[in-house]
Design a protein around this motif. Structure first.
Motif, PDB file in Angstrom:
ATOM      1  N   GLY A  17      65.412  44.964   8.801  1.00  0.00           N
ATOM      2  CA  GLY A  17      65.897  44.541  10.121  1.00  0.00           C
ATOM      3  C   GLY A  17      67.399  44.716  10.243  1.00  0.00           C
ATOM      4  O   GLY A  17      67.977  45.658   9.696  1.00  0.00           O
ATOM      5  N   ARG A  18      68.050  43.776  10.938  1.00  0.00           N
ATOM      6  CA  ARG A  18      69.514  43.834  11.106  1.00  0.00           C
ATOM      7  C   ARG A  18      70.182  43.246   9.874  1.00  0.00           C
ATOM      8  O   ARG A  18      69.895  42.118   9.490  1.00  0.00           O
ATOM      9  CB  ARG A  18      69.944  43.073  12.350  1.00  0.00           C
ATOM     10  CG  ARG A  18      69.524  43.748  13.631  1.00  0.00           C
ATOM     11  CD  ARG A  18      70.204  43.108  14.846  1.00  0.00           C
ATOM     12  NE  ARG A  18      69.504  43.504  16.047  1.00  0.00           N
ATOM     13  CZ  ARG A  18      68.393  42.925  16.488  1.00  0.00           C
ATOM     14  NH1 ARG A  18      67.902  41.880  15.839  1.00  0.00           N
ATOM     15  NH2 ARG A  18      67.796  43.370  17.563  1.00  0.00           N
ATOM     16  N   LYS A  57      70.227  33.606  11.313  1.00  0.00           N
ATOM     17  CA  LYS A  57      68.908  34.190  11.614  1.00  0.00           C
ATOM     18  C   LYS A  57      68.603  34.039  13.104  1.00  0.00           C
ATOM     19  O   LYS A  57      68.134  34.982  13.755  1.00  0.00           O
ATOM     20  CB  LYS A  57      67.835  33.504  10.758  1.00  0.00           C
ATOM     21  CG  LYS A  57      66.401  33.920  11.060  1.00  0.00           C
ATOM     22  CD  LYS A  57      66.081  35.322  10.571  1.00  0.00           C
ATOM     23  CE  LYS A  57      64.653  35.717  10.990  1.00  0.00           C
ATOM     24  NZ  LYS A  57      64.318  37.093  10.606  1.00  0.00           N
ATOM     25  N   ALA A  58      68.910  32.859  13.650  1.00  0.00           N
ATOM     26  CA  ALA A  58      68.667  32.626  15.080  1.00  0.00           C
ATOM     27  C   ALA A  58      69.519  33.561  15.942  1.00  0.00           C
ATOM     28  O   ALA A  58      69.151  33.889  17.069  1.00  0.00           O
ATOM     29  CB  ALA A  58      68.957  31.167  15.426  1.00  0.00           C
ATOM     30  N   ALA A  59      70.652  34.003  15.402  1.00  0.00           N
ATOM     31  CA  ALA A  59      71.524  34.927  16.144  1.00  0.00           C
ATOM     32  C   ALA A  59      71.063  36.379  16.010  1.00  0.00           C
ATOM     33  O   ALA A  59      71.729  37.288  16.506  1.00  0.00           O
ATOM     34  CB  ALA A  59      72.962  34.781  15.660  1.00  0.00           C
ATOM     35  N   GLY A  60      69.942  36.601  15.315  1.00  0.00           N
ATOM     36  CA  GLY A  60      69.352  37.944  15.297  1.00  0.00           C
ATOM     37  C   GLY A  60      69.591  38.755  14.039  1.00  0.00           C
ATOM     38  O   GLY A  60      69.249  39.930  13.973  1.00  0.00           O
ATOM     39  N   ILE A  61      70.191  38.141  13.022  1.00  0.00           N
ATOM     40  CA  ILE A  61      70.398  38.862  11.757  1.00  0.00           C
ATOM     41  C   ILE A  61      69.248  38.525  10.809  1.00  0.00           C
ATOM     42  O   ILE A  61      68.871  37.373  10.641  1.00  0.00           O
ATOM     43  CB  ILE A  61      71.759  38.486  11.120  1.00  0.00           C
ATOM     44  CG1 ILE A  61      72.921  38.867  12.053  1.00  0.00           C
ATOM     45  CG2 ILE A  61      71.915  39.127   9.737  1.00  0.00           C
ATOM     46  CD1 ILE A  61      73.083  40.356  12.334  1.00  0.00           C
ATOM     47  N   ASP A  62      68.656  39.560  10.203  1.00  0.00           N
ATOM     48  CA  ASP A  62      67.465  39.367   9.375  1.00  0.00           C
ATOM     49  C   ASP A  62      67.753  39.357   7.881  1.00  0.00           C
ATOM     50  O   ASP A  62      66.979  38.812   7.098  1.00  0.00           O
ATOM     51  CB  ASP A  62      66.466  40.496   9.666  1.00  0.00           C
ATOM     52  CG  ASP A  62      66.164  40.587  11.152  1.00  0.00           C
ATOM     53  OD1 ASP A  62      65.574  39.630  11.678  1.00  0.00           O
ATOM     54  OD2 ASP A  62      66.557  41.587  11.792  1.00  0.00           O
ATOM     55  N   SER A 301      77.556  39.151  15.435  1.00  0.00           N
ATOM     56  CA  SER A 301      76.529  39.158  16.489  1.00  0.00           C
ATOM     57  C   SER A 301      77.046  38.634  17.821  1.00  0.00           C
ATOM     58  O   SER A 301      76.648  39.139  18.876  1.00  0.00           O
ATOM     59  CB  SER A 301      75.283  38.403  16.036  1.00  0.00           C
ATOM     60  OG  SER A 301      75.602  37.362  15.179  1.00  0.00           O
ATOM     61  N   GLN A 302      77.940  37.646  17.787  1.00  0.00           N
ATOM     62  CA  GLN A 302      78.346  37.029  19.055  1.00  0.00           C
ATOM     63  C   GLN A 302      79.616  37.611  19.658  1.00  0.00           C
ATOM     64  O   GLN A 302      79.852  37.461  20.853  1.00  0.00           O
ATOM     65  CB  GLN A 302      78.489  35.516  18.856  1.00  0.00           C
ATOM     66  CG  GLN A 302      77.147  34.890  18.500  1.00  0.00           C
ATOM     67  CD  GLN A 302      77.194  33.378  18.426  1.00  0.00           C
ATOM     68  OE1 GLN A 302      78.268  32.784  18.409  1.00  0.00           O
ATOM     69  NE2 GLN A 302      76.032  32.758  18.372  1.00  0.00           N
ATOM     70  N   GLN A 315      73.956  51.013  22.376  1.00  0.00           N
ATOM     71  CA  GLN A 315      73.077  50.139  21.600  1.00  0.00           C
ATOM     72  C   GLN A 315      72.489  50.921  20.422  1.00  0.00           C
ATOM     73  O   GLN A 315      72.348  50.375  19.315  1.00  0.00           O
ATOM     74  CB  GLN A 315      71.961  49.575  22.490  1.00  0.00           C
ATOM     75  CG  GLN A 315      71.039  48.591  21.794  1.00  0.00           C
ATOM     76  CD  GLN A 315      71.774  47.344  21.277  1.00  0.00           C
ATOM     77  OE1 GLN A 315      72.529  46.698  22.015  1.00  0.00           O
ATOM     78  NE2 GLN A 315      71.590  47.010  20.004  1.00  0.00           N
ATOM     79  N   ASP A 319      72.736  49.897  16.543  1.00  0.00           N
ATOM     80  CA  ASP A 319      71.544  49.828  15.686  1.00  0.00           C
ATOM     81  C   ASP A 319      71.728  50.664  14.410  1.00  0.00           C
ATOM     82  O   ASP A 319      71.228  50.296  13.344  1.00  0.00           O
ATOM     83  CB  ASP A 319      70.296  50.315  16.440  1.00  0.00           C
ATOM     84  CG  ASP A 319      69.857  49.323  17.516  1.00  0.00           C
ATOM     85  OD1 ASP A 319      70.345  48.169  17.517  1.00  0.00           O
ATOM     86  OD2 ASP A 319      69.029  49.718  18.369  1.00  0.00           O
TER      87      ASP A 319
END
Ligand SMILES: [Zn+2]
Length: 332
Positions: A17-18, A57-62, A301-302, A315, A319
């Motif tokens: 993932g990210r 993780k909630a911010a989209g990093i895996d 992420s933010q 984007q 990615d």
């Protein structure tokens, strides 16, 4: 498709993932901590790390890669205690972190150093390689947790004899296992190029190397020179800045990435913070023992990704930096 060992099991490189390529849970001299830092309470450290990584993780990093190795206080049991309680993948490393000398357990043991260890024909000359290979293929500290990448450093002191020994041992462990390499470098003295010279001479495939802390300079000529040899640039200190970094700002970091992306280098850029939950690099009571106010795990992420998109980075290019480049780094 390559199996990548994490603190909680093995996953396929396609499932990472990210990825943030350079984050630490704990940077501690364990001997110092034990003797002099009663304020670093075990349960407190684990609890704080779990909270911060859950936010990440909630911010989209895996996935995060944690390049904490000998010299930075890697303590795999504490790391595992954190990993068991978060959904994020944490990838451990092996290697040695120092700017000048090898740690004392290696000072007198090795080829021509007094205590040579008997080596069978075909084995690498330096037993340091065995340590790395064992961590990568068997497990760290008697556990079955395997490291998935190698870490070494070359800073302002340049290529001292001990730094060269470590770089060559890291290269040999890479050749033996296929594990990729991350190098801490000092971009102002352009030490990434020196690291590339030694690793390449040992036969390392330079696209399998992240030149860490490349984001600390505005010297695009230097970064182009590193990237043109195939290595990946670690734009990995988002959140660091101010006087300590010669007045270097968040905006400088963004400008450098935008310039490189415009020249077509988005396939050789990775992002991270070089953050930590706890570190003993700072005196007791200093807020950075815990977290700098504006240095969190969430700057990429933010703030950074929105700023890059704002500046015309697509984007798909973001990615590449967060998903595809880290994935390719692990794939043989
Ligand atoms: Zn670091």
């Amino acid at each position: 498709m390559t199996a990548v060992s994490t603190l909680t099991g093995t996953i396929d490189s396609s499932a990472l993932g990210r990825v943030l390529v350079h984050e630490h849970l704990f940077v501690l001299n364990e001997e110092y901590r034990y003797n002099y830092r009663p304020d670093f309470v075990e349960e407190d450290m684990i609890e704080t790390a779990v909270e911060q990584l859950a936010e990440l993780k909630a911010a989209g990093i895996d996935t995060i890669m944690d390049p904490t190795v000998l010299g930075l206080g890697r303590f795999i049991h504490r790391m595992k205690a954190v990993a068991d309680r978060v959904e994020l993948n944490i990838i451990p490393a092996t290697g040695i972190y120092t700017y000048r000398d090898v740690p004392f357990p290696f000072t007198y043991v090795g080829p021509g150093l007094g205590y040579d260890v008997d080596r069978a024909p075909g084995q690498p000359a330096d037993f340091m390689v065995d340590h790395f290979v064992n961590d990568l293929t068997v497990g760290i500290a008697g556990t079955d947790i395997r490291a998935s990448f190698l870490k070494c450093a070359i800073d302002t002191h340049g290529l001292t004899p001990d730094i060269e020994r470590i770089l060559r041992a890291v290269a040999q462990a890479h050749l033996a296992t296929g594990a990729p390499v991350t190098v801490h470098t000092d971009s102002h003295s352009r030490s990434g190029l020196l690291a590339q010279d030694v690793l390449e001479a040992e036969g390392v495939d330079l696209p399998r190397v992240i030149i860490g802390h490349s984001g600390d300079t505005k010297d695009v000529d230097y970064l182009r020179a590193v990237a043109d040899r195939g290595s990946i640039l670690g734009m990995d200190r988002f959140g660091h800045g101010g006087e300590e970094f010669g007045g270097f700002t968040f905006g400088d970091r963004i400008n450098t990435i935008v310039a490189l992306v415009e020249e077509g280098y988005s396939d050789r850029i990775t992002l991270s913070h070089d953050n930590f939950v706890f570190a003993d690099f700072y005196p007791p009571g200093e807020p950075r023992n815990r977290l700098e106010k504006d240095l969190t795990f969430l700057v990429v992420s933010q703030q950074a990704v929105p700023a890059l998109l704002d500046r015309g980075v697509t984007q798909a290019q973001v990615d590449e930096m967060l998903i595809h480049n880290p994935r390719r780094y692990f794939e043989r």
